[in-house]
Design an enzyme around this catalytic site. Structure first.
Site, PDB file in Angstrom:
ATOM      1  N   PHE A 202       3.321 -17.251  18.736  1.00 39.82           N
ATOM      2  CA  PHE A 202       2.516 -18.153  17.908  1.00 39.82           C
ATOM      3  C   PHE A 202       1.576 -18.994  18.778  1.00 39.82           C
ATOM      4  O   PHE A 202       0.834 -18.426  19.568  1.00 39.82           O
ATOM      5  CB  PHE A 202       3.432 -18.980  16.991  1.00 39.82           C
ATOM      6  CG  PHE A 202       4.302 -18.089  16.133  1.00 39.82           C
ATOM      7  CD1 PHE A 202       3.755 -17.389  15.071  1.00 39.82           C
ATOM      8  CD2 PHE A 202       5.660 -17.887  16.421  1.00 39.82           C
ATOM      9  CE1 PHE A 202       4.525 -16.524  14.298  1.00 39.82           C
ATOM     10  CE2 PHE A 202       6.441 -17.025  15.651  1.00 39.82           C
ATOM     11  CZ  PHE A 202       5.862 -16.355  14.593  1.00 39.82           C
TER      12      PHE A 202
ATOM     13  N   TYR B 275      -1.612  -3.661  -6.693  1.00 31.85           N
ATOM     14  CA  TYR B 275      -1.374  -4.341  -5.416  1.00 31.85           C
ATOM     15  C   TYR B 275      -2.663  -4.486  -4.590  1.00 31.85           C
ATOM     16  O   TYR B 275      -3.467  -3.547  -4.512  1.00 31.85           O
ATOM     17  CB  TYR B 275      -0.301  -3.596  -4.596  1.00 31.85           C
ATOM     18  CG  TYR B 275      -0.227  -4.145  -3.190  1.00 31.85           C
ATOM     19  CD1 TYR B 275       0.379  -5.376  -2.944  1.00 31.85           C
ATOM     20  CD2 TYR B 275      -0.842  -3.491  -2.126  1.00 31.85           C
ATOM     21  CE1 TYR B 275       0.381  -5.925  -1.673  1.00 31.85           C
ATOM     22  CE2 TYR B 275      -0.840  -4.031  -0.845  1.00 31.85           C
ATOM     23  CZ  TYR B 275      -0.226  -5.251  -0.628  1.00 31.85           C
ATOM     24  OH  TYR B 275      -0.231  -5.795   0.630  1.00 31.85           O
TER      25      TYR B 275
ATOM     26  N   ASN C 292       6.833  -8.264   1.777  1.00 34.81           N
ATOM     27  CA  ASN C 292       5.367  -8.138   1.807  1.00 34.81           C
ATOM     28  C   ASN C 292       4.714  -9.047   0.755  1.00 34.81           C
ATOM     29  O   ASN C 292       3.620  -8.784   0.286  1.00 34.81           O
ATOM     30  CB  ASN C 292       4.945  -6.688   1.591  1.00 34.81           C
ATOM     31  CG  ASN C 292       3.460  -6.466   1.918  1.00 34.81           C
ATOM     32  OD1 ASN C 292       2.952  -6.985   2.908  1.00 34.81           O
ATOM     33  ND2 ASN C 292       2.761  -5.706   1.070  1.00 34.81           N
TER      34      ASN C 292
ATOM     35  N   LYS D 252      -2.097 -10.609  13.071  1.00 38.82           N
ATOM     36  CA  LYS D 252      -3.521 -10.956  13.097  1.00 38.82           C
ATOM     37  C   LYS D 252      -3.774 -12.347  12.501  1.00 38.82           C
ATOM     38  O   LYS D 252      -4.455 -13.169  13.099  1.00 38.82           O
ATOM     39  CB  LYS D 252      -4.361  -9.913  12.348  1.00 38.82           C
ATOM     40  CG  LYS D 252      -4.469  -8.578  13.070  1.00 38.82           C
ATOM     41  CD  LYS D 252      -5.387  -7.603  12.350  1.00 38.82           C
ATOM     42  CE  LYS D 252      -4.914  -7.272  10.950  1.00 38.82           C
ATOM     43  NZ  LYS D 252      -3.576  -6.692  10.852  1.00 38.82           N
ATOM     44  N   THR D 253      -3.226 -12.596  11.299  1.00 36.16           N
ATOM     45  CA  THR D 253      -3.470 -13.881  10.652  1.00 36.16           C
ATOM     46  C   THR D 253      -2.982 -15.011  11.552  1.00 36.16           C
ATOM     47  O   THR D 253      -3.649 -16.038  11.721  1.00 36.16           O
ATOM     48  CB  THR D 253      -2.761 -13.932   9.279  1.00 36.16           C
ATOM     49  OG1 THR D 253      -3.237 -12.840   8.495  1.00 36.16           O
ATOM     50  CG2 THR D 253      -3.037 -15.240   8.560  1.00 36.16           C
TER      51      THR D 253
ATOM     52  N   ARG E  58       2.534 -12.043  -0.611  1.00 41.13           N
ATOM     53  CA  ARG E  58       1.239 -12.422  -0.027  1.00 41.13           C
ATOM     54  C   ARG E  58       0.665 -13.664  -0.698  1.00 41.13           C
ATOM     55  O   ARG E  58       0.951 -13.951  -1.857  1.00 41.13           O
ATOM     56  CB  ARG E  58       0.237 -11.270  -0.222  1.00 41.13           C
ATOM     57  CG  ARG E  58       0.629  -9.966   0.472  1.00 41.13           C
ATOM     58  CD  ARG E  58      -0.150  -9.735   1.726  1.00 41.13           C
ATOM     59  NE  ARG E  58       0.398  -8.633   2.531  1.00 41.13           N
ATOM     60  CZ  ARG E  58      -0.110  -8.274   3.703  1.00 41.13           C
ATOM     61  NH1 ARG E  58      -1.154  -8.899   4.193  1.00 41.13           N
ATOM     62  NH2 ARG E  58       0.427  -7.299   4.407  1.00 41.13           N
TER      63      ARG E  58
ATOM     64  N   SER F 122      -0.824  -3.712  10.383  1.00 42.69           N
ATOM     65  CA  SER F 122      -0.474  -4.581   9.263  1.00 42.69           C
ATOM     66  C   SER F 122       0.833  -5.327   9.552  1.00 42.69           C
ATOM     67  O   SER F 122       1.791  -4.736  10.050  1.00 42.69           O
ATOM     68  CB  SER F 122      -0.313  -3.738   8.002  1.00 42.69           C
ATOM     69  OG  SER F 122      -1.505  -3.014   7.781  1.00 42.69           O
ATOM     70  N   ALA F 123       0.826  -6.611   9.231  1.00 42.13           N
ATOM     71  CA  ALA F 123       2.006  -7.480   9.408  1.00 42.13           C
ATOM     72  C   ALA F 123       2.469  -7.555  10.861  1.00 42.13           C
ATOM     73  O   ALA F 123       3.661  -7.651  11.139  1.00 42.13           O
ATOM     74  CB  ALA F 123       3.143  -7.052   8.488  1.00 42.13           C
ATOM     75  N   CYS F 124       1.536  -7.493  11.798  1.00 40.42           N
ATOM     76  CA  CYS F 124       1.883  -7.600  13.223  1.00 40.42           C
ATOM     77  C   CYS F 124       1.204  -8.773  13.918  1.00 40.42           C
ATOM     78  O   CYS F 124       1.139  -8.817  15.142  1.00 40.42           O
ATOM     79  CB  CYS F 124       1.569  -6.299  13.951  1.00 40.42           C
ATOM     80  SG  CYS F 124       2.693  -4.962  13.518  1.00 40.42           S
TER      81      CYS F 124
ATOM     82  N   ASP G  87      -8.602 -10.235   9.311  1.00 41.50           N
ATOM     83  CA  ASP G  87      -8.171  -8.869   8.992  1.00 41.50           C
ATOM     84  C   ASP G  87      -9.214  -7.794   9.298  1.00 41.50           C
ATOM     85  O   ASP G  87      -8.850  -6.699   9.678  1.00 41.50           O
ATOM     86  CB  ASP G  87      -7.791  -8.791   7.506  1.00 41.50           C
ATOM     87  CG  ASP G  87      -6.935  -7.573   7.163  1.00 41.50           C
ATOM     88  OD1 ASP G  87      -5.942  -7.324   7.881  1.00 41.50           O
ATOM     89  OD2 ASP G  87      -7.258  -6.853   6.198  1.00 41.50           O
TER      90      ASP G  87
ATOM     91  N   ARG H  83       0.834  -1.193   0.000  1.00 36.20           N
ATOM     92  CA  ARG H  83       0.000   0.000   0.000  1.00 36.20           C
ATOM     93  C   ARG H  83       0.873   1.248   0.000  1.00 36.20           C
ATOM     94  O   ARG H  83       2.009   1.227   0.450  1.00 36.20           O
ATOM     95  CB  ARG H  83      -0.907   0.018   1.239  1.00 36.20           C
ATOM     96  CG  ARG H  83      -2.082  -0.949   1.161  1.00 36.20           C
ATOM     97  CD  ARG H  83      -2.962  -0.886   2.400  1.00 36.20           C
ATOM     98  NE  ARG H  83      -2.275  -1.399   3.566  1.00 36.20           N
ATOM     99  CZ  ARG H  83      -1.703  -0.659   4.490  1.00 36.20           C
ATOM    100  NH1 ARG H  83      -1.774   0.663   4.438  1.00 36.20           N
ATOM    101  NH2 ARG H  83      -1.072  -1.203   5.501  1.00 36.20           N
TER     102      ARG H  83
ATOM    103  N   LYS I 190      -9.612  -2.885   2.009  1.00 35.17           N
ATOM    104  CA  LYS I 190      -9.304  -1.717   2.835  1.00 35.17           C
ATOM    105  C   LYS I 190     -10.186  -0.518   2.448  1.00 35.17           C
ATOM    106  O   LYS I 190     -10.625   0.243   3.298  1.00 35.17           O
ATOM    107  CB  LYS I 190      -7.826  -1.335   2.687  1.00 35.17           C
ATOM    108  CG  LYS I 190      -6.877  -2.450   3.043  1.00 35.17           C
ATOM    109  CD  LYS I 190      -7.012  -2.887   4.481  1.00 35.17           C
ATOM    110  CE  LYS I 190      -6.147  -4.101   4.736  1.00 35.17           C
ATOM    111  NZ  LYS I 190      -5.999  -4.434   6.150  1.00 35.17           N
TER     112      LYS I 190
ATOM    113  N   HIS J 105     -10.019  -2.959  11.907  1.00 32.86           N
ATOM    114  CA  HIS J 105      -8.911  -3.765  11.381  1.00 32.86           C
ATOM    115  C   HIS J 105      -8.601  -4.860  12.406  1.00 32.86           C
ATOM    116  O   HIS J 105      -7.595  -4.815  13.097  1.00 32.86           O
ATOM    117  CB  HIS J 105      -7.697  -2.840  11.184  1.00 32.86           C
ATOM    118  CG  HIS J 105      -6.586  -3.429  10.369  1.00 32.86           C
ATOM    119  ND1 HIS J 105      -5.283  -2.970  10.461  1.00 32.86           N
ATOM    120  CD2 HIS J 105      -6.564  -4.407   9.425  1.00 32.86           C
ATOM    121  CE1 HIS J 105      -4.516  -3.641   9.621  1.00 32.86           C
ATOM    122  NE2 HIS J 105      -5.256  -4.520   8.984  1.00 32.86           N
TER     123      HIS J 105
ATOM    124  N   GLY K  17      -4.112  -4.223  -1.418  1.00 32.99           N
ATOM    125  CA  GLY K  17      -4.795  -3.192  -0.649  1.00 32.99           C
ATOM    126  C   GLY K  17      -5.172  -1.967  -1.471  1.00 32.99           C
ATOM    127  O   GLY K  17      -6.065  -1.207  -1.086  1.00 32.99           O
TER     128      GLY K  17
END
Ligand code: GTP
Ligand code: SPV
Ligand code: MN
Length: 603
Positions: free
Chosen positions: A511, A213, A384, A268-269, A386, A264-266, A289, A72, A222, A242, A215
């Site tokens: 994890f 891309y 990044n 969640k998934t 995906r 983002s990228a912290c 997300d 993004r 988003k 989010h 996002g």
């Protein structure tokens, strides 16, 4: 192709866009497998897509983007509200008429040589009272196939649009017209200064130009489900956040529902698909997300996942760290900017799978011993990179994940990547302090956005900085207002940090082991355990988080649980300066909470 709808608003809009963008042809999408296979076959034919090994990754494809179009771009993202004060200091604002003029010039003739796809899609289960019907027009077949996985694409949506005479129009172009006879490139896009990710919240309209891309281009995600939806939610009294959504089930079968916001990228998934290490406890995944939440008739807050797939960070995803994500990737997926192996499988850094050689995300021959210009290992996959995976592929998907009524949220969690200062877990004294915690959340930058510069830390209220579709001060006030509406039915609020480091790397194993922390939260909800009061909030008493079997010294645990008052005092000063930017829209309750925190730190 004749239009498969009678809705005049939609027909008029499609005709208007066609006249402006002058595509070679218009194709109305139906979301069918035949459509997906046909578009993929065409992209394989032109060299845009690589068909992966049918035995190893059935029905799966890999794409490599243009080197400039990997994430993004917040500097090119705009909230063009009619009034500037409705956009606020966390957004870029341009007068909507001016922006439309600029973008109309760019859009004029931009689809020359291309096909214009009209995609009817629903965010949320089709026909559900919380779902939103929308149309994305795009000239990118990559976008169409990704939308098939991430949203519900169907002609049924056209029937609902006809009935309700309402849809959210989302216009997208890669911004790369083709001259007569010109051969297309692998990943068409426009230069950064011509990219615009524009939102017109006063008319629920999205215009995106120049980027392919995720996002920036999959506009249901988003742009619609967060920026436009958060502005709607603020007006209408619900929430678009989010957040991941998960169900944690006790050995007795009691269900707890958690919604967690990390930038983002912290993580969640990873948290959404967690494999519990607490005996007898189990996680089911609902979303990874985005959460849309409304107060139910019983006064509680109910959440749905408006998406139908996962657009997840590939690097670091492995059987060891996230087996449920890996299993979701067994078939029917799209990969963007990963390594493709000689036998047409995929690979990325920290996948924990050996590799001899492959083709890197820049389409070059690559071996794992290669070094970059600084002598560091040359990454084969973009940080990044995906995967796009259907949620139904995930073995931990909750049987109720598509329930239009949603699930009642018991626990809110906030967090971010902080290598120091912020302890493993603490709990808010009450909902108002919880809102304050969310509003002052901070994180170190990640690869999910291109242009965050050299900052070491940024405040990221509710992990929503790049996604708040209106004024951040009004948005914070909306959180307080929701708290008032929910009263004693409001979720309990916690703040976590899995990312503290010492000289040996991450201190907390993270994890699956994060389930130990979730279990403590559930015990707190049930009032089964007490907590000790600290300056920043409530923290676990010794022994209340079970550490059996972990390789964690007493020293390490102490570090994980330490409240560094001096560091927090510095944060309070930074937070005051940051919040001052909200001017007179800063909720009085925020200042009150800041003062209280400062007093507790000085006590
Ligand atoms: P977006 O899709 O960008 O919104 O991100 P996300 O929040 O879903 O992030 P994701 O779960 O993909 O996490 C990205 C990074 O965080 C990866 O590098 C993970 O390995 C890392 N991560 C996630 N959970 C943990 C954890 O518990 N401990 C550590 N050390 N790293 C983690
Ligand atoms: C994020 O950056 O928070 C994502 C990926 O979830 S994207 O949809 O590309 O923004
Ligand atoms: Mn995200």
């Amino acid at each position: 192709m004749s239009a498969p709808t009678t809705n005049q608003k939609l027909l008029d809009w499609v005709a208007e866009v066609e006249t402006m963008c002058t595509p070679d042809q218009v194709v109305w999408c139906d979301g069918s497998k035949e459509e997906y296979d046909r578009l993929m076959a065409e992209m394989v034919e032109t060299g845009m897509a690589i068909k992966l090994n049918e035995e190893k990754r059935p029905n799966s494809y890999a794409f490599n983007s243009d080197p400039s179009d990997v994430a993004r771009v917040e500097s090119r993202t705009f909230i063009a509200s009619v009034k500037e004060e409705d956009s606020g200091p966390t957004n870029n604002w341009v007068d909507p008429n001016e922006l439309k003029k600029t973008m109309t010039e760019l859009y004029t003739g931009c689809m020359k040589g291309r096909t214009m796809y009209v995609i009817p899609f629903s965010m949320g289960p089709i026909g559900s009272p919380i779902a939103k019907n929308a149309i994305e027009i795009t000239d990118s077949p990559y976008v169409v196939t990704n939308m098939h996985i991430m949203t519900r694409v169907s002609t049924e949506v056209l029937r609902l649009i006809e009935k309700e005479d309402f849809f959210i129009p989302c216009l997208h172009s890669v911004g790369s017209p083709l001259a007569e006879g010109e051969k297309d490139c692998r990943w068409p896009c426009a230069p950064i200064e011509d990219k615009y990710i524009a939102h017109f919240p006063d008319e629920n309209l999205i215009w995106s130009y120049g980027s392919g891309y995720g996002g920036n281009a999959l506009l249901g995600k988003k742009c619609l489900a967060l920026r436009i939806a958060s502005a709607m939610a603020g007006r209408e009294g619900w929430m678009a956040e989010h957040m991941l959504i998960l169900r944690f089930i006790s050995p007795e079968g009691k269900k707890y529902h958690v919604a967690a916001a990390f930038p983002s990228a912290c993580g969640k998934t990873n948290l959404a698909m967690l494999q519990s290490t607490v005996p007898g406890w189990k996680v089911e995944t609902i979303g990874d997300d985005i959460a849309w939440m409304k107060q139910g008739d019983d006064g509680r807050l109910y959440a749905i996942n408006p998406e139908a797939g996962f657009f997840g960070v590939a690097p670091f995803t492995s059987k060891e760290t996230n087996p449920m994500a890996m299993a979701s990737l067994d078939k029917d997926c799209i990969y963007t900017n990963v390594v493709v192996t000689p036998d047409l499988d995929v690979w990325w850094e920290d996948m924990n799978v050996p590799i001899e050689k492959g083709t890197d995300w820049l389409n070059r021959p690559w071996t794992p011993d290669m070094k970059d210009e600084n002598g560091k290992p040359l990454k084969g996959a973009h940080p990044n990179s995906r995967f796009t995976a259907p949620a139904r592929n995930c073995p931990s998907i909750c049987p109720d994940w598509e329930d239009p009524a949603g699930v009642p949220i018991d626990i809110f969690v906030f967090g971010g990547k902080r290598t120091s200062t912020v302890p493993l877990v603490h709990e808010a004294f009450d909902f108002e302090q919880g809102v304050f915690m969310g509003a002052t959340a901070s994180s170190e930058p990640t690869a999910a956005a291109l242009d965050l510069g050299n900052v070491s830390l940024r405040f990221d209220p509710f992990a929503m900085t790049p996604f708040i579709g209106y004024h951040a001060g009004d948005y914070m006030q909306h959180w307080f207002d929701m708290g008032e509406k929910l009263g004693d039915k409001a979720p309990k609020v916690f703040y976590v940090n899995w990312f503290q480091k010492d000289e040996n790397g991450f201190i907390w194993p993270g994890f699956g082991e994060n389930s130990r922390v979730l279990k403590w939260m559930c015990d707190r909800v049930d009032g089964k355990v007490g907590a000790r009061e600290t300056a920043i909030g409530l923290m676990p008493e010794d022994g209340d988080i079970n550490l059996d079997g972990l390789d964690l010294s007493a020293d390490a645990w102490e570090k994980l649980m330490k409240v560094d008052k001096d560091a927090y005092k510095a944060t309070v000063a930074d937070a005051r300066a940051y919040l001052a930017k909200l001017g007179d829209k800063l909720p009085a309750k925020m200042t009150e909470q800041l003062d209280k925190l400062e007093a507790r730190l000085n006590a």
